[in-house]
Design a protein around this motif. Structure first.
Motif, PDB file in Angstrom:
ATOM      1  N   THR A 116      -3.504  -5.136  63.465  1.00 33.20           N
ATOM      2  CA  THR A 116      -3.717  -4.689  61.864  1.00 33.20           C
ATOM      3  C   THR A 116      -2.416  -4.939  61.303  1.00 33.20           C
ATOM      4  OG1 THR A 116      -5.333  -3.451  61.236  1.00 33.20           O
ATOM      5  CG2 THR A 116      -4.283  -3.511  59.444  1.00 33.20           C
ATOM      6  N   ILE A 117      -2.143  -6.006  60.439  1.00 30.72           N
ATOM      7  CA  ILE A 117      -0.502  -6.404  60.530  1.00 30.72           C
ATOM      8  C   ILE A 117      -1.001  -5.960  58.719  1.00 30.72           C
ATOM      9  CG2 ILE A 117       0.919  -8.307  59.906  1.00 30.72           C
ATOM     10  CD1 ILE A 117      -1.362  -9.773  62.011  1.00 30.72           C
ATOM     11  N   ILE A 118      -0.259  -5.123  58.062  1.00 27.21           N
ATOM     12  CA  ILE A 118       0.669  -4.862  57.043  1.00 27.21           C
ATOM     13  C   ILE A 118       1.904  -4.821  56.297  1.00 27.21           C
ATOM     14  CG2 ILE A 118      -0.132  -2.213  55.300  1.00 27.21           C
ATOM     15  CD1 ILE A 118      -2.250  -1.605  58.605  1.00 27.21           C
ATOM     16  N   ARG A 119       1.342  -4.433  55.370  1.00 23.04           N
ATOM     17  CA  ARG A 119       2.907  -5.014  54.949  1.00 23.04           C
ATOM     18  C   ARG A 119       3.231  -3.584  54.832  1.00 23.04           C
ATOM     19  NH1 ARG A 119       4.842  -7.782  49.845  1.00 23.04           N
ATOM     20  NH2 ARG A 119       7.160  -7.782  49.790  1.00 23.04           N
ATOM     21  N   ASP A 120       5.196  -3.356  54.857  1.00 12.71           N
ATOM     22  CA  ASP A 120       5.962  -2.329  54.695  1.00 12.71           C
ATOM     23  C   ASP A 120       5.823  -1.310  53.165  1.00 12.71           C
ATOM     24  OD1 ASP A 120       7.460  -3.715  53.016  1.00 12.71           O
ATOM     25  OD2 ASP A 120       9.507  -3.470  54.473  1.00 12.71           O
ATOM     26  N   ASN A 121       5.458  -1.796  52.336  1.00 11.12           N
ATOM     27  CA  ASN A 121       5.437  -0.675  51.430  1.00 11.12           C
ATOM     28  C   ASN A 121       4.119  -0.651  51.046  1.00 11.12           C
ATOM     29  OD1 ASN A 121       4.547  -3.015  50.391  1.00 11.12           O
ATOM     30  ND2 ASN A 121       5.212  -3.827  48.617  1.00 11.12           N
ATOM     31  N   ASN A 122       2.333  -0.774  51.968  1.00  8.89           N
ATOM     32  CA  ASN A 122       1.803  -0.922  51.753  1.00  8.89           C
ATOM     33  C   ASN A 122       1.363   0.720  52.263  1.00  8.89           C
ATOM     34  OD1 ASN A 122      -1.174  -0.887  51.137  1.00  8.89           O
ATOM     35  ND2 ASN A 122      -1.275  -2.778  51.796  1.00  8.89           N
TER      36      ASN A 122
END
Length: 178
Positions: A129-135
């Protein structure tokens, strides 16, 4: 319409053109799409839907519509897509839900089911799972899905560098836990 899997509260099924308005409710909400830095235009939503339809044909999976069993309403999307991580195409469990349905456990419920589908139906041993650092909310979903950070990448969207964490879960097999 092709049903892929069910959870206690959701049905995940392939999306169709008739789902355009439901998809717009998610992708055109600026607050929901904050990690993408913008809400999608009608053209971008159509391209998104076309890409899912292509994925179903070519890959046999993609993001599926998440339908509430109790009402039949599409409240988001969750599924498996192939994503590029440092030049390698990996299966990602991804999820996007309408803001009105956040913090009710739907993303976690759907993401766990998609991970298990990848392991048990598709025979995939490792999902990401690839997730934005601010999410932070999506990072918490990944953690509840038994995933751990295994790297960091920078994606380039709309002329911006966006740091992302890469989470990973491996299928447990045999008696040795590997």
């Amino acid at each position: 319409m092709k049903i892929i899997l069910e959870t206690p509260r959701l049905v995940l099924r392939e999306m169709e053109q008739k789902d355009f308005a439901d998809i717009c409710r998610v992708l055109q909400d600026k607050e929901t799409m904050y990690a993408y830095e913008h809400a999608f235009s009608d053209e971008e939503v159509q391209a998104w839907l076309n890409n899912q339809l292509r994925r179903y044909r070519e890959d046999g999976f993609g993001l599926w519509g998440a339908i509430l069993k109790e009402s039949g309403e599409m409240i988001g999307q969750c599924g498996i897509t192939l994503q590029n991580v440092n030049g390698e195409w990996v299966p990602e469990v991804g999820y996007l839900f309408e803001r009105a349905h956040w913090h009710k456990g739907y993303a976690t419920e759907a993401a766990i089911a998609c991970k298990e589908y990848a392991f048990n139906v598709l025979g995939i041993d490792t999902v990401y799972t690839i997730i934005r650092d601010n999410n932070i909310a999506s990072q918490n979903v990944a953690k509840r899905n038994g995933m751990e950070i295994c790297g960091k990448i920078v994606k380039h969207y709309y002329g911006m560098d966006m740091p992302h964490y890469v989470y990973r879960a491996k299928r447990v097999t045999g008696n040795d836990g590997k």
